[in-house]
Write a protein that holds these residues in place. Structure first.
Motif, PDB file in Angstrom:
ATOM      1  N   ILE A 127       1.119  -0.974  -0.034  1.00  0.00           N
ATOM      2  CA  ILE A 127       0.079  -0.077   0.125  1.00  0.00           C
ATOM      3  C   ILE A 127       0.887   1.515  -0.411  1.00  0.00           C
ATOM      4  CG2 ILE A 127      -1.483   1.059   1.442  1.00  0.00           C
ATOM      5  CD1 ILE A 127      -2.789  -1.266   2.205  1.00  0.00           C
ATOM      6  N   LEU A 128       1.599   1.121   0.756  1.00  0.00           N
ATOM      7  CA  LEU A 128       2.704   2.491   1.238  1.00  0.00           C
ATOM      8  C   LEU A 128       3.494   2.638  -0.402  1.00  0.00           C
ATOM      9  CD1 LEU A 128       4.643   1.764   4.333  1.00  0.00           C
ATOM     10  CD2 LEU A 128       3.252   4.370   3.052  1.00  0.00           C
ATOM     11  N   VAL A 129       3.857   1.371  -1.352  1.00  0.00           N
ATOM     12  CA  VAL A 129       4.698   1.887  -2.385  1.00  0.00           C
ATOM     13  C   VAL A 129       3.391   2.127  -3.240  1.00  0.00           C
ATOM     14  CG1 VAL A 129       5.698   0.370  -4.200  1.00  0.00           C
ATOM     15  CG2 VAL A 129       6.125  -0.209  -2.214  1.00  0.00           C
ATOM     16  N   ALA A 130       1.838   2.309  -3.541  1.00  0.00           N
ATOM     17  CA  ALA A 130       1.126   2.018  -4.519  1.00  0.00           C
ATOM     18  C   ALA A 130       1.146   3.770  -4.356  1.00  0.00           C
ATOM     19  CB  ALA A 130      -0.081   2.056  -4.009  1.00  0.00           C
ATOM     20  N   LEU A 131       1.367   4.125  -3.114  1.00  0.00           N
ATOM     21  CA  LEU A 131       0.596   5.335  -2.170  1.00  0.00           C
ATOM     22  C   LEU A 131       2.185   6.819  -2.318  1.00  0.00           C
ATOM     23  CD1 LEU A 131      -1.209   5.118   1.180  1.00  0.00           C
ATOM     24  CD2 LEU A 131      -2.103   6.001  -1.166  1.00  0.00           C
ATOM     25  N   LEU A 132       2.790   6.143  -3.097  1.00  0.00           N
ATOM     26  CA  LEU A 132       4.180   7.328  -2.932  1.00  0.00           C
ATOM     27  C   LEU A 132       4.632   7.171  -4.927  1.00  0.00           C
ATOM     28  CD1 LEU A 132       6.832   5.071  -1.742  1.00  0.00           C
ATOM     29  CD2 LEU A 132       5.682   7.731  -1.062  1.00  0.00           C
ATOM     30  N   PHE A 133       3.023   6.770  -5.906  1.00  0.00           N
ATOM     31  CA  PHE A 133       2.676   6.830  -6.628  1.00  0.00           C
ATOM     32  C   PHE A 133       2.085   8.643  -7.358  1.00  0.00           C
ATOM     33  CE2 PHE A 133       3.771   3.003  -8.135  1.00  0.00           C
ATOM     34  CZ  PHE A 133       5.074   3.043  -9.182  1.00  0.00           C
ATOM     35  N   ASN A 134       1.037   8.283  -5.508  1.00  0.00           N
ATOM     36  CA  ASN A 134      -0.141   9.824  -5.789  1.00  0.00           C
ATOM     37  C   ASN A 134       0.816  10.947  -4.659  1.00  0.00           C
ATOM     38  OD1 ASN A 134      -2.686  11.090  -6.555  1.00  0.00           O
ATOM     39  ND2 ASN A 134      -2.425  10.569  -5.207  1.00  0.00           N
ATOM     40  N   ALA A 135       1.842  10.598  -4.799  1.00  0.00           N
ATOM     41  CA  ALA A 135       2.496  12.028  -3.471  1.00  0.00           C
ATOM     42  C   ALA A 135       3.654  12.858  -4.169  1.00  0.00           C
ATOM     43  CB  ALA A 135       3.358  10.901  -2.352  1.00  0.00           C
ATOM     44  N   GLY A 136       3.109  13.980  -4.074  1.00  0.00           N
ATOM     45  CA  GLY A 136       4.398  15.035  -5.024  1.00  0.00           C
ATOM     46  C   GLY A 136       5.803  14.976  -4.081  1.00  0.00           C
ATOM     47  N   TYR A 137       6.236  15.894  -4.624  1.00  0.00           N
ATOM     48  CA  TYR A 137       7.756  16.123  -3.444  1.00  0.00           C
ATOM     49  C   TYR A 137       8.221  17.712  -3.527  1.00  0.00           C
ATOM     50  CZ  TYR A 137       9.079  15.470  -8.755  1.00  0.00           C
ATOM     51  OH  TYR A 137       9.604  15.953  -9.810  1.00  0.00           O
ATOM     52  N   ILE A 138       9.544  18.467  -3.012  1.00  0.00           N
ATOM     53  CA  ILE A 138       9.619  19.060  -3.746  1.00  0.00           C
ATOM     54  C   ILE A 138      11.453  19.126  -3.667  1.00  0.00           C
ATOM     55  CG2 ILE A 138      10.617  21.298  -2.464  1.00  0.00           C
ATOM     56  CD1 ILE A 138       8.992  20.476   0.253  1.00  0.00           C
ATOM     57  N   ASP A 139      11.314  20.111  -5.230  1.00  0.00           N
ATOM     58  CA  ASP A 139      12.438  19.275  -6.078  1.00  0.00           C
ATOM     59  C   ASP A 139      13.798  20.357  -5.289  1.00  0.00           C
ATOM     60  OD1 ASP A 139      14.263  20.910  -8.091  1.00  0.00           O
ATOM     61  OD2 ASP A 139      13.404  19.313  -9.293  1.00  0.00           O
ATOM     62  N   ASN A 140      14.848  19.517  -5.028  1.00  0.00           N
ATOM     63  CA  ASN A 140      15.757  20.462  -4.380  1.00  0.00           C
ATOM     64  C   ASN A 140      16.390  21.487  -4.912  1.00  0.00           C
ATOM     65  OD1 ASN A 140      16.000  17.532  -2.598  1.00  0.00           O
ATOM     66  ND2 ASN A 140      16.878  16.162  -3.231  1.00  0.00           N
ATOM     67  N   LYS A 141      16.535  21.579  -6.180  1.00  0.00           N
ATOM     68  CA  LYS A 141      17.631  22.504  -6.232  1.00  0.00           C
ATOM     69  C   LYS A 141      16.783  23.593  -6.909  1.00  0.00           C
ATOM     70  CE  LYS A 141      20.340  19.756  -9.655  1.00  0.00           C
ATOM     71  NZ  LYS A 141      20.326  19.416 -11.076  1.00  0.00           N
ATOM     72  N   SER A 142      15.454  23.599  -7.372  1.00  0.00           N
ATOM     73  CA  SER A 142      14.535  24.548  -6.899  1.00  0.00           C
ATOM     74  C   SER A 142      13.683  25.354  -5.940  1.00  0.00           C
ATOM     75  CB  SER A 142      14.043  24.386  -8.616  1.00  0.00           C
ATOM     76  OG  SER A 142      12.316  23.474  -8.731  1.00  0.00           O
ATOM     77  N   LYS A 143      13.572  23.809  -4.794  1.00  0.00           N
ATOM     78  CA  LYS A 143      12.596  24.009  -4.119  1.00  0.00           C
ATOM     79  C   LYS A 143      10.753  24.922  -4.906  1.00  0.00           C
ATOM     80  CE  LYS A 143      16.185  23.770  -1.272  1.00  0.00           C
ATOM     81  NZ  LYS A 143      16.621  22.914  -0.860  1.00  0.00           N
ATOM     82  N   GLU A 144      10.723  24.369  -5.848  1.00  0.00           N
ATOM     83  CA  GLU A 144       9.815  24.202  -6.465  1.00  0.00           C
ATOM     84  C   GLU A 144       8.642  22.710  -5.751  1.00  0.00           C
ATOM     85  OE1 GLU A 144       9.074  24.540 -10.383  1.00  0.00           O
ATOM     86  OE2 GLU A 144      10.610  26.873 -10.770  1.00  0.00           O
ATOM     87  N   ILE A 145       7.087  22.853  -5.898  1.00  0.00           N
ATOM     88  CA  ILE A 145       6.553  22.089  -5.348  1.00  0.00           C
ATOM     89  C   ILE A 145       5.865  21.486  -6.398  1.00  0.00           C
ATOM     90  CG2 ILE A 145       4.708  21.343  -3.928  1.00  0.00           C
ATOM     91  CD1 ILE A 145       4.939  23.789  -1.598  1.00  0.00           C
ATOM     92  N   VAL A 146       5.843  19.671  -6.539  1.00  0.00           N
ATOM     93  CA  VAL A 146       5.450  19.714  -7.810  1.00  0.00           C
ATOM     94  C   VAL A 146       4.181  18.362  -7.286  1.00  0.00           C
ATOM     95  CG1 VAL A 146       6.330  17.397 -10.113  1.00  0.00           C
ATOM     96  CG2 VAL A 146       7.997  19.439  -8.914  1.00  0.00           C
TER      97      VAL A 146
END
Length: 568
Positions: A127-146
């Motif tokens: 379930i955790l692996v499946a949810l990671l397909f739907n979890a956004g992230y913060i770009d380390n270089k630009s600090k933008e939220i994807v």
């Protein structure tokens, strides 16, 4: 200090920046709204203070997420994402530590552990692996939220998906299925080796996620409000334990895979008399002590004579020395050069507390002063003027333009001006920080300045005290000074707000070489004044209608005479 508290009368949105639900809405709508809030930005997340400077920016990010087609993507600053981080850390830590310990006694695993492992742990990991397909992230270089699903899925597939999928034991289950269906045949020892090998591969995949686990642990500790030094110590302890744990498994599994549990007399496992141990925990503890002694170079617990074991110990000693050096560098970096600005900030905070205590200031004023100091310095203390004066004119202009990035993006006039003119305007501006409840512009005041909001939120109020609207980052106010000398509306800070201002005549001089831009600016502020007039007329009409309804008795319930009940 109630006079400094802003009581907002604009109730079109709730505290989460979402449209308010009707009071009589069905229970399942309320439940769906509460579940949806778990996907949105959590304003108490520690990263909000780093990425957003004020509440209005946080609400803008919430609205951006909620109104986008990706509103069901888990935001990286949401409460649900924080829960996922905790679950990920627990599940992978369990796989990394507990399952590898139990592998030392692979053929005598308790039935209860197998039931828990296959019925609870593995499904939770899937379930955790499946949810990671739907979890956004913060770009380390630009600090933008994807939060775009296509980008999230592609990134996960290219990075950690294969290793995370291995940790779900699909390879081990395939081997078990092949053995059960007699597809994989051979001697009993060969079958055992296949089972062990597949499980070792699954456990080895967890090693790839060590730094992800440590990062999630640090995020969780930060959300709990632990200090920087406390987090650093806990992370170092966990990191050290994980490295020694890897080598503790290595010093056992290398001889085990080579000699198939029939250790020669020269092996350290024979010297330690591991065959006499009654539990796998005793065996693991002995391996942990051997790995620790070589990792830190303390002492040799057992004589190592076999070549394969000597290679393992040399590797452990080499990595241990490198790790010790890097750990020492991290400690010096945290307490030394990297902590100079933080230590100055803490000293200034201590001086501020002493000053407020000496003056016996009221609690409300203390809170406002602390919020002002925190907003202005953002956890760092340095002399900004000295840094700016040491820069060249070109770098200074670029710095001013970057600092006023929100103004440039939101004000149409600024976007159409040349970079040189824009940099000169920003350099001419002065800044001021206002606490919540501070009156920035009084109604009827004589002003020659034009104001721009760098960060924060202000409320526009007419002369009757009716709140008309809120203005946020990048917007301007006090434009009525272009028509008349006195201000038509008062402006009050809703939250801690930084405002840039400059003389209106100086501003108009910069626009003289650009008549089209100047004409557009005049047209824009006239439109804003017209909108404020419409809002004022609407608010006045609503208040008149309300008073008339009250006078007619249509709102309050009419008095009714009820029979008096006598006591027996």
């Amino acid at each position: 200090m109630k006079k400094n508290r802003h009581l907002c009368s604009l109730t079109t949105i709730d505290s989460n920046g979402l449209p308010r639900l009707a009071p009589n809405v069905k229970w399942y709508r309320k439940l769906a709204r509460n579940v949806w809030k778990l996907f949105l930005v959590n304003s108490n997340h520690f990263m909000c203070k780093r990425l957003f400077r004020n509440k209005s920016s946080i609400l803008a990010e919430k609205r951006r997420h909620a109104n986008s087609p990706y509103f069901l993507v888990i935001h990286p600053l949401s409460l649900l994402y924080s829960i996922l981080e905790v679950m990920f850390f627990v599940m992978w830590m369990y796989a990394f530590v507990c399952e590898s310990m139990l592998m030392m006694d692979f053929h005598n695993i308790h039935l209860g552990f197998e039931l828990v492992h296959y019925n609870i742990v593995i499904p939770s990991r899937v379930i955790l692996v499946a949810l990671l397909f739907n979890a956004g992230y913060i770009d380390n270089k630009s600090k933008e939220i994807v939060i775009q699903p296509r980008i999230i899925i592609c990134r996960y597939l290219k990075t950690y998906f294969f290793f995370d999928f291995l940790t779900t034991y699909w390879l081990f289950l395939i081997v078990k299925l092949m053995i059960r269906n007699k597809i994989l045949v051979g001697s009993q020892i060969f079958i055992f080796r296949c089972e062990e090998g597949s499980e070792i591969v699954c456990l080895s995949a967890c090693c790839v996620r060590i730094y992800t686990m440590l990062n999630f642990m640090e995020n969780t500790l930060s959300n709990l409000g632990l200090g920087k030094i406390t987090r650093f110590v806990l992370l170092c302890l966990v990191k050290t334990f994980l490295y020694i744990h890897i080598f503790a498994c290595l010093v056992f599994f290398v001889p085990y895979l080579i000699y198939a549990n029939k250790f020669p007399p020269e092996s350290w496992l024979s010297h330690a008399k591991t065959e006499q141990f009654t539990s796998f925990f005793q065996l693991y503890f002995e391996c942990f002590l051997v790995a620790s002694s070589y990792f830190f170079g303390v002492s040799e617990r057992h004589a190592i004579t076999l070549f394969s074991e000597q290679i393992c110990m040399v590797l452990i000693s080499f990595v241990g020395r490198l790790y010790t050096l890097f750990l020492l560098a991290d400690v010096l970096n945290m307490l030394g050069i990297a902590g100079v600005s933080e230590s100055k900030y803490e000293r200034q905070m201590s001086v501020l507390h002493q000053y407020m205590a000496a003056k016996n200031l009221p609690e409300g004023l203390r809170r406002r002063m602390l919020k002002y100091f925190e907003f202005k310095h953002q956890g760092r203390f340095f002399k900004e003027n000295e840094i700016i004066d040491s820069l060249s004119e070109t770098l200074r202009t670029e710095l001013f333009l970057f600092a006023a990035n929100k103004l440039i993006r939101k004000v149409d006039v600024f976007r159409k001006l040349p970079t040189s003119t824009l940099g000169a305007i920003i350099a001419m501006m002065k800044s001021e920080i206002y606490s919540p409840g501070d009156v920035i512009v009084k109604c009827g005041a004589e002003l020659n300045d034009l104001f721009f909001i760098s960060s924060g939120t202000v409320a526009v109020v007419n002369k009757r005290g009716v709140e008309l609207c809120h203005l946020e980052d990048g917007e301007d106010f006090a434009t009525s000074s272009f028509i008349m000398q006195r201000q038509l509306y008062a402006v009050t800070a809703v939250e801690t707000t930084e405002v840039f201002f400059m003389d209106k005549n100086e501003f108009l001089k910069f626009l003289e070489p650009h008549p089209e831009v100047k004409a557009e600016f005049y047209r824009s502020y006239q439109e804003k004044l017209a909108k404020l007039k419409v809002l004022e007329n609407t608010a006045t009409a609503d208040s008149i209608d309300l008073m008339s309804e009250l006078q007619k008795g249509h709102i309050l319930e009419k008095l009714t005479r009820r029979p008096r009940v006598k006591a027996n």
